[in-house]
Design a protein around this motif. Structure first.
Motif, mmCIF file in Angstrom:
data_model
loop_
_atom_site.group_PDB
_atom_site.id
_atom_site.type_symbol
_atom_site.label_atom_id
_atom_site.label_comp_id
_atom_site.label_asym_id
_atom_site.label_seq_id
_atom_site.Cartn_x
_atom_site.Cartn_y
_atom_site.Cartn_z
ATOM 1 N N GLU A 1 -10.676 -6.553 -12.075
ATOM 2 C CA GLU A 1 -10.097 -6.310 -10.757
ATOM 3 C C GLU A 1 -9.897 -7.605 -9.979
ATOM 4 N N LEU A 2 -8.762 -7.688 -9.292
ATOM 5 C CA LEU A 2 -8.515 -8.774 -8.354
ATOM 6 C C LEU A 2 -8.884 -8.275 -6.976
ATOM 7 N N VAL A 3 -9.434 -9.154 -6.154
ATOM 8 C CA VAL A 3 -9.839 -8.775 -4.804
ATOM 9 C C VAL A 3 -9.029 -9.629 -3.835
ATOM 10 N N ASP A 4 -8.368 -8.985 -2.870
ATOM 11 C CA ASP A 4 -7.510 -9.760 -1.983
ATOM 12 C C ASP A 4 -8.264 -10.268 -0.754
ATOM 13 N N VAL A 5 -7.558 -10.984 0.121
ATOM 14 C CA VAL A 5 -8.212 -11.636 1.260
ATOM 15 C C VAL A 5 -8.799 -10.643 2.256
ATOM 16 N N ASP A 6 -8.397 -9.356 2.158
ATOM 17 C CA ASP A 6 -8.999 -8.322 3.008
ATOM 18 C C ASP A 6 -10.079 -7.536 2.278
ATOM 19 N N GLY A 7 -10.377 -7.950 1.049
ATOM 20 C CA GLY A 7 -11.391 -7.242 0.273
ATOM 21 C C GLY A 7 -10.862 -6.032 -0.483
ATOM 22 N N ARG A 8 -9.539 -5.843 -0.476
ATOM 23 C CA ARG A 8 -8.967 -4.738 -1.254
ATOM 24 C C ARG A 8 -8.968 -5.083 -2.735
ATOM 25 N N ARG A 9 -9.152 -4.062 -3.570
ATOM 26 C CA ARG A 9 -9.287 -4.307 -5.006
ATOM 27 C C ARG A 9 -8.090 -3.751 -5.765
ATOM 28 N N TYR A 10 -7.674 -4.498 -6.768
ATOM 29 C CA TYR A 10 -6.535 -4.086 -7.589
ATOM 30 C C TYR A 10 -6.889 -4.262 -9.056
ATOM 31 N N LEU A 11 -6.752 -3.203 -9.824
ATOM 32 C CA LEU A 11 -6.920 -3.313 -11.268
ATOM 33 C C LEU A 11 -5.749 -4.148 -11.809
ATOM 34 N N ASP A 12 -6.064 -5.210 -12.517
ATOM 35 C CA ASP A 12 -5.016 -6.140 -12.971
ATOM 36 C C ASP A 12 -4.365 -5.611 -14.248
ATOM 37 N N ALA A 13 -3.442 -4.661 -14.081
ATOM 38 C CA ALA A 13 -2.836 -3.977 -15.235
ATOM 39 C C ALA A 13 -1.697 -4.773 -15.863
ATOM 40 N N ILE A 14 -1.454 -5.991 -15.369
ATOM 41 C CA ILE A 14 -0.477 -6.878 -16.014
ATOM 42 C C ILE A 14 -1.156 -8.156 -16.511
#
Ligand SMILES: *Cc1c(COP(=O)(O)O)cnc(C)c1O
Length: 453
Positions: A61-74
């Motif tokens: 997972e990538l975590v953005d500057v607001d702490g939101r998480r994204y599964l790095d599916a690419i």
């Protein structure tokens, strides 16, 4: 189709929905757009397309500057193999930085680079391999093209100066790699800079191998090499070839004494279910181009692996013209070598290829069950953990690829399309639950984004 690819896949239409007004995101986007020129990106639209601004990562997972998480599916544009911040890789990097970060390979050696090259040599499908490092995939291709050209000059053979390349091919963005690439991607502008090549159809043509074999026979006397992406033409939207067809073309090249360049920048390091796609095709190229997963996605490093026959044609007196006068400043970077070496060990220690095959089967089943039958979906193509879901918008201006990916990003799964092909490139260590989540979110995103209104 290719004309609109790659450049128009920021996460359009979905704005910063749901962010608090004092989120850091907007200010980072402003600072970003003020000084950073993003590749394959229209900067006038960049800030409006809700770019993810990464602060850090945890696992896949990538975590953005607001702490939101994204599964790095690419897999961060196809480079990440085992995930982000892998403790073992991080440790290899720390250990190496305590020795030396970089020392030039031009005329001198470096211990960890020797160890890495030995480990690579033991695994690549190349006879008597010799590894020339570079930095990006395009540079690895560029090296291979120049080596093939000079190979014939060194042998004193006149006239073998052209290349056979395939339709739909993508080999990178430098002028040489662009020349063997098939165009599209908005690169027609550079046609005047491209050197001419012989070109036969890509993997979207069921008779591509027949056509390539015929072109080899016709042009053999003037061909330095044939260049292809074994098994999968990735940037073309995941076009998959029959491995036997790839084998047949390479066999024909061999018989006609045309050098074979396999570009495994995208397919290498386990992506397709074997360590290299060439293995599935029963192919042993003269020149193998590696990049992307070479350092597990950690550092910019690539390599061109030459077989003994090619390598030996460059041996001669010191300072003689048989020398390959080519080399990049960061070629054989020690930090990259340390990570790349540990990566090769981990691929085996963790039996990553077994996971790739199991997750690929799972993905195939889920895509067939939940995605292939959706009305906006025209085709699903997959090889290992590389997949493309082709959307079929009724009009060209609907930007379904980017709207669907934007809807997925809003749900915490980072996707990025090639035109109207949604690419799925999850890390090779993805879990059962993560694959399931990617497909579920994709289904929701198609329902939301692939609409006419
Ligand atoms: C990505 C890619 C390249 C170019 O690699 P860069 O590191 O982006 O220069 C070359 N060939 C193939 C098959 C690729 O997928």
């Amino acid at each position: 189709m290719l004309a609109s690819v790659l450049r128009c896949e920021h996460h359009g239409d979905v704005s910063t929905a749901g962010r608090s007004p004092n989120s850091d995101h907007d200010s980072w986007v402003r600072r970003d757009a003020a000084v950073v020129w993003h590749g394959f990106t229209q900067m006038a639209a960049y800030a409006d397309n809700a770019p993810v601004i990464v602060d850090r990562a945890e696992g896949r997972e990538l975590v953005d500057v607001d702490g939101r998480r994204y599964l790095d599916a690419i897999s961060s544009l196809w480079v990440t193999t085992l995930g982000h911040r892998v403790p073992e890789l991080d440790r290899a990097l720390h250990d190496q930085i305590d020795r030396v970060a970089h020392s030039t390979l031009l005329g001198n050696g470096n211990r960890v680079v020797i160890e890495f090259a030995e480990a690579l040599a033991a695994r690549v499908p190349v006879d008597d391999p010799h590894v020339l490092f570079a930095s990006d995939g395009a540079a690895a291709v560029e090296q291979a093209l120049k080596i093939a050209f000079q190979y014939w000059a060194n042998l004193g053979v006149v006239g073998r100066t052209r290349y056979l390349a395939l339709g739909q091919a993508y080999h990178g963005d430098t002028v040489g790699s662009l020349s063997v690439g098939a165009g599209g991607f908005g690169t027609d502008l550079f046609d005047q800079l491209r050197f001419p090549v012989a070109r036969t159809p890509g993997y979207d043509d069921p008779r591509w191998a027949d056509r390539a074999v015929a072109a080899l026979a016709e042009h053999a006397a003037e061909l330095a090499a044939v260049v292809l992406e074994p098994l999968v033409q990735g940037a073309a939207g995941m076009l998959v070839a029959d491995p036997a067809d790839v084998g047949r073309v390479v066999e024909a090249a061999r018989e006609l004494d045309v050098l074979v360049i396999c570009d495994e920048v995208a397919t290498g390091f386990g992506r397709t279910g074997t360590l290299f796609a060439s293995e599935q095709c029963g192919v042993r190229p003269d020149l193998l181009c590696l990049g992307k997963g070479l350092t597990a996605g950690y550092l910019a490093q690539s390599a061109t692996v030459a077989d003994g026959r090619v390598y030996e044609a460059f041996l001669g007196p010191d300072l003689s013209e048989r020398t390959f006068y080519h080399g990049h400043s960061y070629s054989g970077n020690a930090l990259a070598a340390a990570v790349g070496l540990r990566h090769l060990e981990l691929l085996e220690e963790w039996d990553v290829l077994a996971n790739v095959r199991a997750r690929a089967e799972q993905l195939r089943g889920l895509l067939a069950e939940r995605i292939a039958g959706m009305v906006p979906v025209g085709a699903v193509r997959q090889q290992g953990l590389m997949a493309g879901v082709e959307l079929t918008p009724p009009r060209e201006d609907l930007r379904w690829g980017r709207r669907v990916c934007a809807a997925a990003v809003a749900r915490g799964v980072l996707l990025r399309p090639l035109g109207d092909v949604v690419v799925l490139m999850p890390p090779l260590t993805s879990t059962d639950a993560e694959i399931d989540r990617i497909v579920s979110v994709l289904g929701e995103a198609i329902a939301e984004g692939a609409t006419v209104a």
